[in-house]
Enzyme design. Structure first.
Site, PDB file in Angstrom:
ATOM      1  N   CYS A  44       0.835  -1.217   0.000  1.00  0.00           N
ATOM      2  CA  CYS A  44       0.000   0.000   0.000  1.00  0.00           C
ATOM      3  C   CYS A  44       0.867   1.263   0.000  1.00  0.00           C
ATOM      4  O   CYS A  44       1.554   1.547   0.991  1.00  0.00           O
ATOM      5  CB  CYS A  44      -0.912  -0.026   1.226  1.00  0.00           C
ATOM      6  SG  CYS A  44      -1.755   1.523   1.564  1.00  0.00           S
ATOM      7  N   CYS A  47       0.025   3.916   2.629  1.00  0.00           N
ATOM      8  CA  CYS A  47       0.444   3.450   3.957  1.00  0.00           C
ATOM      9  C   CYS A  47       1.895   3.831   4.229  1.00  0.00           C
ATOM     10  O   CYS A  47       2.251   4.206   5.356  1.00  0.00           O
ATOM     11  CB  CYS A  47       0.299   1.934   4.068  1.00  0.00           C
ATOM     12  SG  CYS A  47      -1.390   1.320   3.879  1.00  0.00           S
TER      13      CYS A  47
END
Length: 297
Positions: A44, A47
């Site tokens: 991600c 993230c």
């Protein structure tokens, strides 16, 4: 309140968690102090942006809050129970229960405000004032994108902040979207007496008046500069399109020529234009000076 950076925070503020340790690391630990849970995954991108900013803000809080990182690919159980549908997702736990949260990567100012809300700090208010100032400065230089971004951040933190509501409504109004400006303004209390809210309301009222084509009015004034009605109507059309400085000049010209014309209609309309432009705007400040010099000459 964020700590002195020279003071070393506890070493165990941030840890990798799992489904097996969730009860101890999050639920039980949050009965002692707030715990932030960062649901993330290695693949991600957002993230990887949010994680380090979260860790930095947690360390800056100097032990007032802890952080647990949960890789959802390896630990799907609690992510599923908490209905984590996209990542990054962040939850704050207090007294064993989730009390706040957000999704996606957010700016550092919002992260600090999120932690301050949990720990009773004060920097959230400081950030809001800074964002409001940025929004106002952006509006002054017609940077509507920058203004919208600043006001949107404030409204995420304080959805009822009337200065941000008024600012965002002005952004829409400046872009010619009066309907969206009205919808935004509806977020404020109907009985609000905030000067900026009232100013946008006045601007919206003016936007509903006056013809869009001013050529006929300009021709009448050119043919007869003493045609005060034509000049008054032209001021209304200019104000309706947001050209408050030009509208003020036309109304001041009427006052200078005949201050009592039509029961002082020009002077009264000037006050409406000043309010619509903003009580502290350059249009209002300059217009008041000019009006005073005319009235007291």
């Amino acid at each position: 309140m964020f700590s002195d950076p020279t003071t070393a925070p506890p070493a165990d503020l941030i840890k990798e968690g799992s489904d097996a340790t969730f009860m101890a690391d999050v639920v039980e630990a949050s009965k002692v102090q707030p715990v932030i849970v960062d649901f993330w995954a290695t693949w991600c991108g957002p993230c990887r942006t949010l994680g380090p900013m979260l860790e930095q803000a947690v360390r800056a809080a100097g032990g007032a809050v802890k952080m647990v990182k949960i890789d959802v690919d390896k630990n799907p159980a609690y992510a599923g129970q908490l209905r984590v549908q996209s990542i990054p997702t962040v939850y704050a736990f207090v007294n064993g229960q989730p009390v706040d949260g957000f999704q996606g990567a957010i700016p550092e100012s919002q992260i600090r405000a999120f932690i301050d809300k949990l720990t009773g700090g004060t920097s959230a208010g400081d950030d809001i004032e800074e964002l409001l100032s940025m929004g106002a400065e952006s509006l002054k230089v017609d940077d509507f994108g920058g203004a919208a971004q600043a006001y949107a951040q404030v409204l995420q933190l304080q959805p009822d902040n009337e200065k941000a509501i008024a600012g965002m409504a002005r952004v829409y109004l400046s872009g010619g979207d009066a309907d969206q400006a009205r919808q935004t303004l509806a977020m404020a209390r109907p009985d609000s007496k905030d000067p900026e809210i009232m100013g946008v309301r006045a601007a919206l009222d003016l936007a509903a008046d006056g013809p869009s084509d001013t050529s006929a009015l300009e021709a009448r004034i050119k043919a007869d500069p003493s045609d005060h009605q034509a000049r008054f109507d032209l001021a209304g059309a200019l104000a309706a399109s947001g050209r408050f400085d030009e509208a003020a000049d036309q109304l001041l010209a009427i006052v200078a020529a005949d201050r009592d014309w039509n029961d002082q209609a020009a002077r009264k309309q000037l006050l409406v234009v000043f309010e619509a432009a903003g009580v502290n705007s350059e249009v209002a400040k300059n217009g008041r000076r000019k009006l005073s010099s005319i009235l007291f000459a």
